[in-house]
Design an enzyme around this catalytic site. Structure first.
Site, mmCIF file in Angstrom:
data_model
loop_
_atom_site.group_PDB
_atom_site.id
_atom_site.type_symbol
_atom_site.label_atom_id
_atom_site.label_comp_id
_atom_site.label_asym_id
_atom_site.label_seq_id
_atom_site.Cartn_x
_atom_site.Cartn_y
_atom_site.Cartn_z
ATOM 1 N N ARG A 1 0.850 -1.178 0.000
ATOM 2 C CA ARG A 1 0.000 0.000 0.000
ATOM 3 C C ARG A 1 0.887 1.229 0.000
ATOM 4 N NH1 ARG A 1 2.477 1.868 3.676
ATOM 5 N NH2 ARG A 1 0.945 3.536 3.783
ATOM 6 N N GLY A 2 0.242 2.410 -0.103
ATOM 7 C CA GLY A 2 1.025 3.638 -0.266
ATOM 8 C C GLY A 2 1.049 3.964 -1.759
ATOM 9 N N ALA A 3 0.734 5.221 -2.082
ATOM 10 C CA ALA A 3 0.523 5.593 -3.490
ATOM 11 C C ALA A 3 1.694 5.218 -4.415
ATOM 12 C CB ALA A 3 0.208 7.085 -3.570
ATOM 13 N N GLN B 1 -1.749 2.025 9.951
ATOM 14 C CA GLN B 1 -0.465 2.130 9.241
ATOM 15 C C GLN B 1 0.590 2.835 10.087
ATOM 16 O OE1 GLN B 1 -3.437 2.808 7.922
ATOM 17 N NE2 GLN B 1 -3.511 2.450 5.722
ATOM 18 N N ASP C 1 -2.118 11.067 -1.785
ATOM 19 C CA ASP C 1 -2.538 10.074 -2.780
ATOM 20 C C ASP C 1 -2.924 10.721 -4.096
ATOM 21 O OD1 ASP C 1 -2.984 8.692 -0.026
ATOM 22 O OD2 ASP C 1 -2.807 7.129 -1.555
ATOM 23 N N ASN D 1 -5.472 12.398 1.069
ATOM 24 C CA ASN D 1 -4.514 11.553 1.788
ATOM 25 C C ASN D 1 -5.319 10.726 2.794
ATOM 26 O OD1 ASN D 1 -1.743 10.697 2.297
ATOM 27 N ND2 ASN D 1 -1.974 11.690 4.273
ATOM 28 N N LYS D 2 -4.625 9.906 3.534
ATOM 29 C CA LYS D 2 -5.265 8.993 4.494
ATOM 30 C C LYS D 2 -6.308 9.691 5.365
ATOM 31 C CE LYS D 2 -4.924 5.534 4.702
ATOM 32 N NZ LYS D 2 -5.908 4.722 3.965
ATOM 33 N N ARG E 1 -7.455 0.150 -6.775
ATOM 34 C CA ARG E 1 -7.621 1.188 -5.752
ATOM 35 C C ARG E 1 -7.810 2.532 -6.472
ATOM 36 N NH1 ARG E 1 -4.133 1.228 -0.534
ATOM 37 N NH2 ARG E 1 -6.081 2.138 0.220
#
Ligand code: MRU
Length: 347
Positions: A46-48, A196, A237, A247-248, A89
């Site tokens: 995960r993570g852009a 995370q 993101d 973002n998150k 995603r």
């Protein structure tokens, strides 16, 4: 940090299983593009930037795994894979960006023999990976200048080596400041529901011996209001043309807290995260994830059964709350509409 988020060897993609961290360091073996789509969707990776790089290898595998000698059939299968990979995603634009990069490249080599195309696509994906690490290091050098000595920096989610092909975006900036001798202390938001921060950022910082405190998300305002946080830095993101940033989930509240308490709020993101096709944050698709991520912690149910749950994975921070956007090409400040366009033009 020596850990590799993902690597490709002998036509196989190895993905560090982030769902097992911090307890186990195990790699998932992906031999075809469907497995790559699965690990992105399930958030083993995960993570852009990291999912973008993984998808680039997904395209290489979509070519590699075929036995056909029919060129059109061969290309069609790659296009099918690309559509499936891009839909895994929706929020992080790096995924679509990396896939487009692979397909644009395919366009230039598609008249070659099939064997050659397979090799070239693998090389291109390796290049996407290597570039990501270099970009993060450049971004870190740019962003580090914004961090004062002795700074107490708050970060949210994981924007570290694990969220990229290496080094990290927001955590890369923190890592660089630490490396240059600044006495940094990090406030790490645990980042519910997926944790995370607690699972991944805390692990990375511990490995690097960078001092930090883990806090639950609802503690951030308390410490900020007491003057115990000097700045906030997160990843992104997707950044819209006007600077609005997805973002998150939880990032928006932090940006408002920063403004209220007169501390800077920074975003660190590569230029590939800037999406000029999207005018403002309201157009950014927000991924909705499963109810279980909210009702359960580490597989254990904490909420009563049969209840309604919402689980948006990201939120949008309006550009007015963002002090600056750190990229590998420099620091972008307001007015974002003008300055982001200028930055993208210079690429
Ligand atoms: O749902 P995730 O874990 O993929 O979300 C990750 C984030 O929101 C990160 O902050 C963002 O992707 C930037 S990572 C360099």
């Amino acid at each position: 940090m020596r850990v590799q988020t993902l690597y490709y060897k002998n036509h196989v993609l190895y993905v560090l299983d982030q769902l097992q961290l911090p307890r186990y360091k195990k790699y998932i073996v992906c031999r075809d593009w469907r497995q790559v789509a699965q690990v992105i969707k399930k958030m083993n990776i995960r993570g852009a930037p990291a999912i973008g790089v993984a998808a680039a290898f997904g395209i290489a595998l979509a070519a590699r795994e075929q036995n056909t000698s029919d060129r059109q059939r061969f290309l069609d299968q790659i296009y099918i894979a690309s559509k499936a990979l891009v839909s895994t995603r929706p929020t992080a634009v790096n995924l679509a960006w990396a896939i487009k990069r692979m397909l644009d490249y395919l366009e230039t080599i598609k008249s070659r023999d099939i064997k050659g195309i397979k090799t070239f696509l693998e090389k291109k994906a390796q290049q996407v990976l290597a570039e990501d690490v270099l970009i993060n290091k450049k971004m870190a050098v740019q962003g580090e200048k914004l961090i004062p000595g002795n700074a107490r920096v708050l970060t949210h989610c994981n924007a570290g080596a694990l969220a990229t092909a290496g080094y990290g975006t927001a955590l890369g900036v923190i890592r660089e400041a630490h490396k240059r001798g600044k006495k940094i202390t990090v406030w790490v938001d645990e980042t519910r529901p997926y944790l995370q921060g607690a699972r991944l950022t805390a692990w990375e910082l511990k490995e690097e011996k960078i001092p930090f405190y883990l806090i639950s998300d609802n503690m951030a305002g308390h410490f900020i209001s007491r003057g115990e946080v000097d700045c906030i830095i997160t990843g992104a993101d997707r950044v819209a043309a006007n600077g609005d940033t997805a973002n998150k989930i939880g990032t928006y509240s932090l940006a408002v807290l920063a403004k209220e308490n007169c501390i800077p709020f920074y975003i660190a993101a590569p230029c590939s995260t800037i999406d000029l096709h999207i005018k403002s944050g309201s157009e950014i698709p927000i991924e909705e994830r499963s109810a279980e991520e909210v009702t359960c912690i580490a597989g254990k149910r904490i909420a009563p059964p049969g209840i309604k749950v919402k689980n948006p994975a990201f939120d949008v921070t309006p550009h007015k709350y963002i002090t600056a956007i750190i990229t590998e090409k420099g620091i972008v400040k307001k007015p974002y509409l003008k300055n982001l366009k200028k930055l993208k033009k210079s690429l």
